[in-house]
Design a protein around this motif. Structure first.
Motif, PDB file in Angstrom:
ATOM      1  N   LYS A  40       1.085  -1.065  -0.322  1.00 26.89           N
ATOM      2  CA  LYS A  40       0.375   0.095   0.173  1.00 26.89           C
ATOM      3  C   LYS A  40       1.288   1.033  -0.003  1.00 26.89           C
ATOM      4  O   LYS A  40       2.063   1.426   0.636  1.00 26.89           O
ATOM      5  CB  LYS A  40      -0.854  -0.036   1.358  1.00 26.89           C
ATOM      6  N   VAL A  41       0.407   2.038  -1.009  1.00 29.01           N
ATOM      7  CA  VAL A  41       0.984   3.601  -0.409  1.00 29.01           C
ATOM      8  C   VAL A  41      -0.145   4.210  -0.419  1.00 29.01           C
ATOM      9  O   VAL A  41      -0.899   4.874  -0.872  1.00 29.01           O
ATOM     10  CB  VAL A  41       1.794   3.734  -2.528  1.00 29.01           C
ATOM     11  N   LEU A  42       0.731   5.782   0.362  1.00 27.15           N
ATOM     12  CA  LEU A  42       0.066   6.555   0.136  1.00 27.15           C
ATOM     13  C   LEU A  42       0.414   8.208  -0.375  1.00 27.15           C
ATOM     14  O   LEU A  42       2.393   8.483   0.035  1.00 27.15           O
ATOM     15  CB  LEU A  42      -0.067   7.459   1.660  1.00 27.15           C
ATOM     16  N   ILE A  43       0.131   8.389  -1.076  1.00 29.50           N
ATOM     17  CA  ILE A  43       0.903   9.738  -2.183  1.00 29.50           C
ATOM     18  C   ILE A  43       0.171  11.050  -1.127  1.00 29.50           C
ATOM     19  O   ILE A  43      -1.130  11.734  -1.048  1.00 29.50           O
ATOM     20  CB  ILE A  43       0.090   9.873  -3.041  1.00 29.50           C
ATOM     21  N   THR A  44       1.243  12.417  -1.390  1.00 36.06           N
ATOM     22  CA  THR A  44       0.662  13.303  -0.387  1.00 36.06           C
ATOM     23  C   THR A  44       1.762  14.548  -0.919  1.00 36.06           C
ATOM     24  O   THR A  44       2.553  14.891  -1.479  1.00 36.06           O
ATOM     25  CB  THR A  44       1.477  13.451   1.486  1.00 36.06           C
ATOM     26  N   LEU A  45       1.550  15.649  -0.314  1.00 36.99           N
ATOM     27  CA  LEU A  45       1.711  16.889  -1.174  1.00 36.99           C
ATOM     28  C   LEU A  45       3.058  17.534   0.159  1.00 36.99           C
ATOM     29  O   LEU A  45       4.002  17.744  -0.640  1.00 36.99           O
ATOM     30  CB  LEU A  45       0.547  18.359  -1.520  1.00 36.99           C
ATOM     31  N   ASP A  46       2.613  17.144   1.130  1.00 40.50           N
ATOM     32  CA  ASP A  46       3.498  17.774   2.217  1.00 40.50           C
ATOM     33  C   ASP A  46       2.515  16.627   3.429  1.00 40.50           C
ATOM     34  O   ASP A  46       2.505  15.747   3.641  1.00 40.50           O
ATOM     35  CB  ASP A  46       3.171  18.924   2.663  1.00 40.50           C
ATOM     36  N   LEU A  47       4.613  15.967   4.155  1.00 38.65           N
ATOM     37  CA  LEU A  47       4.079  14.826   5.060  1.00 38.65           C
ATOM     38  C   LEU A  47       4.185  15.955   6.160  1.00 38.65           C
ATOM     39  O   LEU A  47       5.180  15.978   6.799  1.00 38.65           O
ATOM     40  CB  LEU A  47       5.616  14.350   4.221  1.00 38.65           C
ATOM     41  N   THR A  48       3.462  15.438   7.206  1.00 32.25           N
ATOM     42  CA  THR A  48       3.279  16.140   7.857  1.00 32.25           C
ATOM     43  C   THR A  48       2.829  15.218   8.964  1.00 32.25           C
ATOM     44  O   THR A  48       2.610  13.732   8.461  1.00 32.25           O
ATOM     45  CB  THR A  48       1.530  17.146   8.077  1.00 32.25           C
ATOM     46  N   GLU A  49       2.773  15.181  10.445  1.00 39.32           N
ATOM     47  CA  GLU A  49       2.844  14.254  10.817  1.00 39.32           C
ATOM     48  C   GLU A  49       1.192  13.581  11.302  1.00 39.32           C
ATOM     49  O   GLU A  49       1.064  12.533  11.518  1.00 39.32           O
ATOM     50  CB  GLU A  49       2.649  14.687  12.882  1.00 39.32           C
ATOM     51  N   GLU A  50       0.260  14.687  10.922  1.00 38.88           N
ATOM     52  CA  GLU A  50      -1.172  14.401  10.662  1.00 38.88           C
ATOM     53  C   GLU A  50      -1.107  13.432   9.361  1.00 38.88           C
ATOM     54  O   GLU A  50      -1.835  12.404   9.129  1.00 38.88           O
ATOM     55  CB  GLU A  50      -1.775  15.574  10.766  1.00 38.88           C
ATOM     56  N   GLU A  54      -1.420   9.178   9.345  1.00 40.28           N
ATOM     57  CA  GLU A  54      -3.243   8.471   8.043  1.00 40.28           C
ATOM     58  C   GLU A  54      -2.447   7.722   7.696  1.00 40.28           C
ATOM     59  O   GLU A  54      -3.030   6.099   7.249  1.00 40.28           O
ATOM     60  CB  GLU A  54      -3.410   9.655   6.953  1.00 40.28           C
ATOM     61  N   SER A  55      -0.996   7.459   7.071  1.00 39.36           N
ATOM     62  CA  SER A  55      -0.358   5.854   6.220  1.00 39.36           C
ATOM     63  C   SER A  55      -0.566   5.180   7.594  1.00 39.36           C
ATOM     64  O   SER A  55      -1.042   3.901   6.731  1.00 39.36           O
ATOM     65  CB  SER A  55       0.234   6.687   6.058  1.00 39.36           C
ATOM     66  N   ILE A  56      -0.713   5.292   9.110  1.00 43.43           N
ATOM     67  CA  ILE A  56      -0.321   4.079   9.822  1.00 43.43           C
ATOM     68  C   ILE A  56      -1.604   3.787   9.223  1.00 43.43           C
ATOM     69  O   ILE A  56      -2.239   1.908   9.795  1.00 43.43           O
ATOM     70  CB  ILE A  56      -0.354   4.741  11.108  1.00 43.43           C
ATOM     71  N   CYS A  60      -0.098   1.753   5.004  1.00 41.32           N
ATOM     72  CA  CYS A  60       0.860   2.122   4.541  1.00 41.32           C
ATOM     73  C   CYS A  60       2.170   1.721   4.438  1.00 41.32           C
ATOM     74  O   CYS A  60       3.016   0.799   5.677  1.00 41.32           O
ATOM     75  CB  CYS A  60       0.788   2.611   3.307  1.00 41.32           C
ATOM     76  N   ASP A  61       3.427   0.893   3.918  1.00 40.33           N
ATOM     77  CA  ASP A  61       4.065   0.713   3.512  1.00 40.33           C
ATOM     78  C   ASP A  61       5.390   2.115   2.898  1.00 40.33           C
ATOM     79  O   ASP A  61       6.336   1.848   3.346  1.00 40.33           O
ATOM     80  CB  ASP A  61       4.376  -0.864   2.842  1.00 40.33           C
ATOM     81  N   LEU A  62       4.777   2.448   2.439  1.00 43.17           N
ATOM     82  CA  LEU A  62       5.451   3.696   1.276  1.00 43.17           C
ATOM     83  C   LEU A  62       5.483   4.515   1.107  1.00 43.17           C
ATOM     84  O   LEU A  62       3.630   5.247   0.676  1.00 43.17           O
ATOM     85  CB  LEU A  62       5.975   3.105   0.356  1.00 43.17           C
ATOM     86  N   ILE A  63       5.460   5.797   1.382  1.00 38.90           N
ATOM     87  CA  ILE A  63       4.512   7.258   1.444  1.00 38.90           C
ATOM     88  C   ILE A  63       5.824   7.612   0.090  1.00 38.90           C
ATOM     89  O   ILE A  63       6.630   7.265   0.780  1.00 38.90           O
ATOM     90  CB  ILE A  63       4.955   8.437   2.762  1.00 38.90           C
ATOM     91  N   ILE A  64       5.211   8.136  -0.749  1.00 40.25           N
ATOM     92  CA  ILE A  64       5.953   9.391  -1.896  1.00 40.25           C
ATOM     93  C   ILE A  64       5.174  10.572  -1.374  1.00 40.25           C
ATOM     94  O   ILE A  64       4.131  10.887  -0.887  1.00 40.25           O
ATOM     95  CB  ILE A  64       5.036   8.556  -2.903  1.00 40.25           C
ATOM     96  N   SER A  65       6.000  11.508  -1.041  1.00 44.70           N
ATOM     97  CA  SER A  65       5.420  13.029  -0.777  1.00 44.70           C
ATOM     98  C   SER A  65       6.682  13.346  -2.144  1.00 44.70           C
ATOM     99  O   SER A  65       7.730  13.435  -2.208  1.00 44.70           O
ATOM    100  CB  SER A  65       6.441  13.356   0.167  1.00 44.70           C
ATOM    101  N   PHE A  66       5.378  14.909  -2.389  1.00 45.53           N
ATOM    102  CA  PHE A  66       5.975  15.888  -2.709  1.00 45.53           C
ATOM    103  C   PHE A  66       7.000  16.625  -2.451  1.00 45.53           C
ATOM    104  O   PHE A  66       8.287  16.992  -2.824  1.00 45.53           O
ATOM    105  CB  PHE A  66       4.873  16.650  -4.068  1.00 45.53           C
ATOM    106  N   HIS A  67       7.167  17.462  -1.380  1.00 45.55           N
ATOM    107  CA  HIS A  67       7.740  18.473  -1.050  1.00 45.55           C
ATOM    108  C   HIS A  67       8.878  17.612   0.334  1.00 45.55           C
ATOM    109  O   HIS A  67       7.692  16.541   0.325  1.00 45.55           O
ATOM    110  CB  HIS A  67       7.128  19.466   0.081  1.00 45.55           C
ATOM    111  N   LYS A  92      10.839   3.936  13.222  1.00 40.84           N
ATOM    112  CA  LYS A  92       9.715   2.625  14.625  1.00 40.84           C
ATOM    113  C   LYS A  92       8.814   1.643  13.245  1.00 40.84           C
ATOM    114  O   LYS A  92       8.205   1.354  14.140  1.00 40.84           O
ATOM    115  CB  LYS A  92       9.545   3.803  15.089  1.00 40.84           C
ATOM    116  N   ASN A  93       7.838   2.971  12.125  1.00 42.68           N
ATOM    117  CA  ASN A  93       6.942   1.842  12.010  1.00 42.68           C
ATOM    118  C   ASN A  93       6.873   0.573  11.044  1.00 42.68           C
ATOM    119  O   ASN A  93       6.174   0.266  10.384  1.00 42.68           O
ATOM    120  CB  ASN A  93       5.911   2.977  12.011  1.00 42.68           C
ATOM    121  N   ASP A  94       8.487   1.189  10.325  1.00 45.74           N
ATOM    122  CA  ASP A  94       8.813   0.696   9.588  1.00 45.74           C
ATOM    123  C   ASP A  94       8.030   1.381   8.292  1.00 45.74           C
ATOM    124  O   ASP A  94       7.901   0.300   6.862  1.00 45.74           O
ATOM    125  CB  ASP A  94       8.760  -1.033   9.252  1.00 45.74           C
ATOM    126  N   ILE A  95       8.011   2.035   7.697  1.00 51.95           N
ATOM    127  CA  ILE A  95       7.069   2.837   6.751  1.00 51.95           C
ATOM    128  C   ILE A  95       8.548   3.492   5.853  1.00 51.95           C
ATOM    129  O   ILE A  95       9.179   4.443   5.834  1.00 51.95           O
ATOM    130  CB  ILE A  95       6.335   3.445   6.921  1.00 51.95           C
TER     131      ILE A  95
END
Length: 367
Positions: A40-50, A54-56, A60-67, A92-95
């Motif tokens: 599972k992949v989560l795509i975001t413009l900005d990677l904030t804590e919130e 959401e990825s947890i 999701c195993d991978l986060i793809i961030s633009f910024h 810690k979460n192996d993401i």
């Protein structure tokens, strides 16, 4: 079929090579391992804590961030900033965290492509071309081996000019050489002067492919010692650079165009320079911060220039030659999530790809 971080990175870097990123940028795999399996992949413009939470929640195993979550180098990770806390959470979460930013901005099928379709603009070329991106290789090959070497170079990525592939220039001549007693000539004999009919092959290639082009040449050329030349070219690739210039499918007056822009891009408000009371046809745009593109837009004789982060005095620069429109930084880039989701869905059918539902725009409007 299993998908790993390296597989996704490979496809993303074929779309937008890391070498095209600006020097100040921080792109590629930021946290994690290329060998991690991804479901599972989560795509975001900005990677904030919130967004990370959401990825947890979505497992999701991978986060793809633009910024980038890290722009500058850091000396320690203590959790004092949100970016440090995100890195700690990821470890810690192996993401894994992957960033694709200014390298996506400059490629033709990148940042601008989705918006141009949304606004029904026929793109002609980039607005601000990226310089020093093309090199040229000249080499000399025995006539009977020229086809093999030429095709190998094409396969490695040489010989592409805009919408044409397999481009090269070839002519036959005669090469001469005489090896000493330590040589093992492929044609002729050592210590004997030899003349061989050869084909001169010339091809261009993207500068970031220099290593693979040289490796391909060395692996496929039959000679023990290979004669070749590599040049930097001043030529401009019209499809590589920041922003775009193009024409609306249907001309509009300024009032109608701003209403159209606001509706299509779901905007709360628009800042703009004085109306010129002129029909709009040619549009220039740079998603994100694009104030540096005003002069290029004027030079291209665009009727309107759309971007964000204009300062007060930037609006004077139009000098009644162009309509300047500021739609907001986040607002001009938010569709990148849809662009990347569509790209991954097309190339990986066995994984789930989500667009982040978190509204990460730090700019709020009171109205």
């Amino acid at each position: 079929m299993k998908v790993f971080v390296r597989d996704i990175a490979y496809m993303l870097e074929n779309l937008a090579p890391l070498e095209y990123a600006e020097s100040y940028d921080n792109v590629g795999l930021i946290v994690g391992s290329f060998h991690k399996e991804v479901k599972k992949v989560l795509i975001t413009l900005d990677l904030t804590e919130e967004v990370f939470y959401e990825s947890i929640k979505k497992k999701c195993d991978l986060i793809i961030s633009f910024h980038p979550v890290i722009f500058k180098s850091i000396n320690n990770i203590t959790g004092k900033t949100f970016s440090e806390r995100v890195i700690i959470h990821a470890l810690k979460n192996d993401i894994s965290i992957y960033v694709i930013h200014t390298n996506l901005d400059v490629v033709w099928e990148g940042t601008s492509s989705y918006i141009s379709k949304l606004l029904r603009i026929n793109r002609e070329k980039v607005l601000v071309s990226k310089k020093e991106t093309i090199k040229k290789l000249i080499t000399y090959v025995p006539v009977n081996y020229a086809e093999k070497v030429r095709n190998a170079l094409f396969e490695a990525g040489a010989g592409n000019i805009s919408n044409y592939s397999h481009c090269s220039y070839n002519f036959d001549g005669y090469g001469s050489y005489m090896g000493n007693n330590k040589t093992k000539p492929f044609l002729g004999k050592k210590e004997i002067f030899h003349i061989e009919k050869e084909t001169c092959i010339g091809v261009i290639f993207p500068d970031y492919k220099l290593d693979i082009i040289k490796k391909t040449l060395f692996q496929n050329h039959p000679y023990e010692e290979i004669a070749y030349e590599i040049y930097n070219l001043e030529n401009i690739n019209p499809y590589l650079g920041i922003g775009f210039i193009g024409n609306l499918i249907k001309n509009m007056n300024e009032h109608d165009f701003l209403f159209f822009l606001k509706e299509k891009m779901n905007l709360i408000c628009i800042r703009h320079s004085n109306f010129r009371e002129k029909e709009l046809q040619k549009v220039a745009m740079i998603p994100g911060s694009g104030r540096f593109g005003i002069e290029s837009a004027v030079k291209e004789k665009a009727d309107v220039f759309i971007s964000s982060d204009f300062k007060y005095h930037d609006f004077f620069k139009c000098e009644k030659k162009i309509l300047i429109v500021d739609i907001g930084h986040y607002e001009s880039e938010k569709f990148i999530k849809k662009l990347l989701k569509s790209f991954l869905d097309k190339n990986f059918t066995s994984i789930s790809v989500f667009e982040s539902e978190v509204h990460t725009n730090p700019v709020k409007y009171f109205y």
